[in-house]
Design an enzyme around this catalytic site. Structure first.
Site, short mmCIF file in Angstrom:
data_model
loop_
_atom_site.label_atom_id
_atom_site.label_comp_id
_atom_site.label_asym_id
_atom_site.label_seq_id
_atom_site.Cartn_x
_atom_site.Cartn_y
_atom_site.Cartn_z
N HIS A 95 0.65 -0.87 0.17
CA HIS A 95 -0.16 -0.40 -0.50
C HIS A 95 0.84 1.43 0.26
O HIS A 95 0.42 1.90 -0.66
CB HIS A 95 -1.24 0.00 1.11
CG HIS A 95 -0.22 -0.01 2.72
ND1 HIS A 95 0.43 -0.72 3.56
CD2 HIS A 95 -0.45 1.38 3.13
CE1 HIS A 95 0.64 0.26 4.40
NE2 HIS A 95 0.63 0.91 4.65
N GLU A 97 6.31 5.65 14.06
CA GLU A 97 5.45 5.30 14.72
C GLU A 97 5.32 5.65 15.93
O GLU A 97 6.07 4.93 16.80
CB GLU A 97 4.56 4.40 14.27
CG GLU A 97 4.83 4.03 12.60
CD GLU A 97 3.61 2.11 12.33
OE1 GLU A 97 2.87 2.18 12.67
OE2 GLU A 97 5.47 1.16 12.54
N ASP A 120 8.14 -6.78 8.75
CA ASP A 120 6.68 -6.43 8.89
C ASP A 120 6.97 -5.00 7.68
O ASP A 120 6.00 -4.33 7.53
CB ASP A 120 6.00 -5.52 10.22
CG ASP A 120 4.94 -4.21 10.10
OD1 ASP A 120 4.44 -5.74 8.99
OD2 ASP A 120 5.02 -3.93 10.43
N HIS A 166 8.25 -1.77 2.46
CA HIS A 166 8.23 -0.56 2.55
C HIS A 166 9.09 0.15 2.15
O HIS A 166 9.50 0.78 0.98
CB HIS A 166 6.71 0.20 3.80
CG HIS A 166 5.84 -1.17 3.75
ND1 HIS A 166 4.97 -1.44 3.31
CD2 HIS A 166 4.74 -0.93 4.95
CE1 HIS A 166 4.02 -1.50 3.08
NE2 HIS A 166 3.90 -1.51 4.44
N LYS A 212 8.75 1.84 16.06
CA LYS A 212 7.36 1.95 17.19
C LYS A 212 7.24 2.53 18.47
O LYS A 212 8.50 2.28 18.73
CB LYS A 212 6.46 0.48 16.95
CG LYS A 212 5.59 0.23 16.03
CD LYS A 212 4.86 -1.15 15.91
CE LYS A 212 4.11 -1.50 14.91
NZ LYS A 212 3.29 -0.70 13.99
#
Length: 496
Positions: A171, A209, A228, A233, A337
């Site tokens: 995405h 994040e 991940d 990405h 994160k």
């Protein structure tokens, strides 16, 4: 040609949170072909009206009052149907085919289900006659957890579908800011002469994040930040930033150039993994003034937390592309994160001249930097020195920024999935990832995991709300460089 869209796993979390809102955006922007039909398939029994009500609830929450229109919803809902059945069973798919798809319409099948059952579903699709030459298959990550497991999954898909039929979604490639990398590089000739190791000192790619793993702990503990985020990405962003100009903007040309970048990535041997990588895991701390637990302190009724987990929630890597254009240019990747801010950016730092004629007129001469902000705000900043206004002796200079924003009015009328859905409907694979790209990315990442295992490299704790592990700062400091940690604050200051 009329197109039918079949979402298998049609009332699951991914479909409700991401897919239907994205399709609604197409309706909102008048990009949904009038004859398109959307079918959500799930094992749970429900009427079409109940299915609509479920989507309606999630849709209003997702798109917000500013973009939600009852008129557009009614038009959108008229295209949505529910098909009950287990897609791993040939008979259930055959029943759906006979009731809904026994026609000449093009068919798009979206697998919003775990990869472990891709093979069974594809087998059923083929046996019941739904796989026609015009059928397209859309699959979601994670596509395996290693090169070996990816190849096993891909072999299952390939038994039924050709490579031309398979659309592998990342995405990030649907984000406007990421697509703007192509425009920035290849629609502006001023950058091309400078886009190489002769003029560029180093590159930083950052995706951070503020959120923790939340209710995804059980999944995340088997995945970690590297699988991940980095394997897909960050490496895809790296490819768009570093690739050679494609012959044209079609899937074949763009994918070929991205693959060259991935194949040119220098593998990191175990003997260097502790010098070139950092693994971190967040401990308890404060994010936006709110106390939050550490990774192994997360709690839920749905899973059991391993207090001794060594899964990384942060990773930093010093990479190098070994080709004519980029050899010798360090590329620093980092993602994590529970950090102090949510932002994604690329920093291109240019080399400085050894001869500084303004040395006595300023306290710090900064290198020129091209800062490409991907999120939360999208735009480009060029960091440069300029004269301080006034009648001072000499020509005193200071650091300044030229700023350009991609967001004209700040109103978002679509998301990344919308663009990717639109391209699937148009049968355009340019923004989708080829099997060869996924395999090459896993090959590079697998070498890092092998090095971590061989050296028993443990995670370094960092407080939630911080910038990450101290070792990540040292990764650049050893090279006489530093992360552009102030880039996001600088951007916000300019925007205000």
């Amino acid at each position: 040609m009329k197109t039918d869209l079949l979402i298998i796993g049609g009332d699951g979390d991914l479909a409700l949170r991401k897919l239907y809102p994205s399709l609604y955006y197409l309706e909102l922007n008048n990009c949904m072909p009038a004859d398109t039909r959307i079918f959500g398939m799930a094992r749970t029994g429900q009427t079409r009206e109940e299915f609509h009500n479920k989507i309606y609830t999630w849709l209003k929450k997702s798109v917000g009052d500013a973009l939600f229109s009852e008129e557009k919803w009614q038009s959108f809902a008229s295209k949505i149907w529910f098909a009950q059945g287990d897609a791993t069973k040939e008979d259930d798919l055959a029943n759906a085919k006979n009731e809904y798809f026994d026609n000449d319409n093009h068919l798009v099948i979206y697998l919003a289900i775990p990869p472990m059952i891709f093979g069974k579903v594809c087998g059923s699709v083929d046996k019941c006659g739904l796989n026609k030459p015009t059928t397209r298959l859309v699959v979601e990550k994670p596509l395996g957890d290693s090169r070996e497991s990816f190849l096993a999954i891909n072999d299952e898909l390939a038994r039924t579908f050709s490579e031309e039929q398979i659309f592998r979604i990342d995405h990030y490639l649907g984000k406007e800011s990421v697509q703007n990398l192509l425009a920035l590089r290849f629609a502006n000739d001023i950058f091309e002469p400078l886009w190489n190791s002769r003029y560029i000192d180093h590159i930083q790619i950052t995706v951070t994040e503020t959120v923790g793993v939340g209710n995804r702990w059980a999944f995340y503990d088997q995945t970690g930040a590297t699988r991940d985020m980095v394997q897909n990405h960050l490496l895809q962003v790296l490819c768009l930033m570093a690739m050679e100009p494609p012959a044209c903007l079609n899937a074949e040309s763009v994918r070929a150039e991205k693959l060259k970048v991935l194949n040119a990535l220098r593998l990191i041997p175990a003997s260097e993994v502790q010098d070139l990588t950092v693994r971190g895991q967040y401990s308890s701390g404060y994010v936006d003034g709110v106390e939050v637990p550490g990774y192994t302190g997360e709690t839920s009724d749905k899973y059991e937390v391993d207090p001794n987990s060594q899964t990384e929630t942060y990773v930093a890597i010093k990479a190098e592309i070994q080709n004519w254009r980029w050899s010798g240019v360090p590329i620093y990747l980092r993602t994590g994160k529970r950090l102090n801010k949510r932002h994604s950016e690329i920093v291109i730092q240019f080399k400085q001249s050894n001869h500084q004629i303004f040395e006595k007129d300023h306290s710090e001469h900064r290198a020129n930097q091209l800062i490409i902000q991907l999120q939360p705000d999208a735009g480009v900043s060029l960091r440069m020195m300029h004269k301080i206004p006034g009648l001072d002796a000499g020509i005193p200079v200071e650091d300044g920024v030229l700023n350009f924003s991609f967001d004209e009015n700040g109103k978002v009328s679509h998301d990344a999935y919308s663009r990717l859905f639109f391209d699937v409907l148009r049968n355009d694979q340019t923004l989708f990832v080829s099997a060869a790209e996924v395999e090459a990315a896993w090959r590079w990442v697998d070498q890092i995991f092998a090095g971590w295992k061989e050296t028993s490299m443990s995670v370094q704790e960092y407080p939630a709300g911080s910038r990450g592990p101290a070792l990540a700062e040292e990764l650049l400091e050893r090279d006489g460089r530093k992360w552009l940690n102030e880039g996001f604050e600088l951007w916000c200051e300019l925007e205000s």
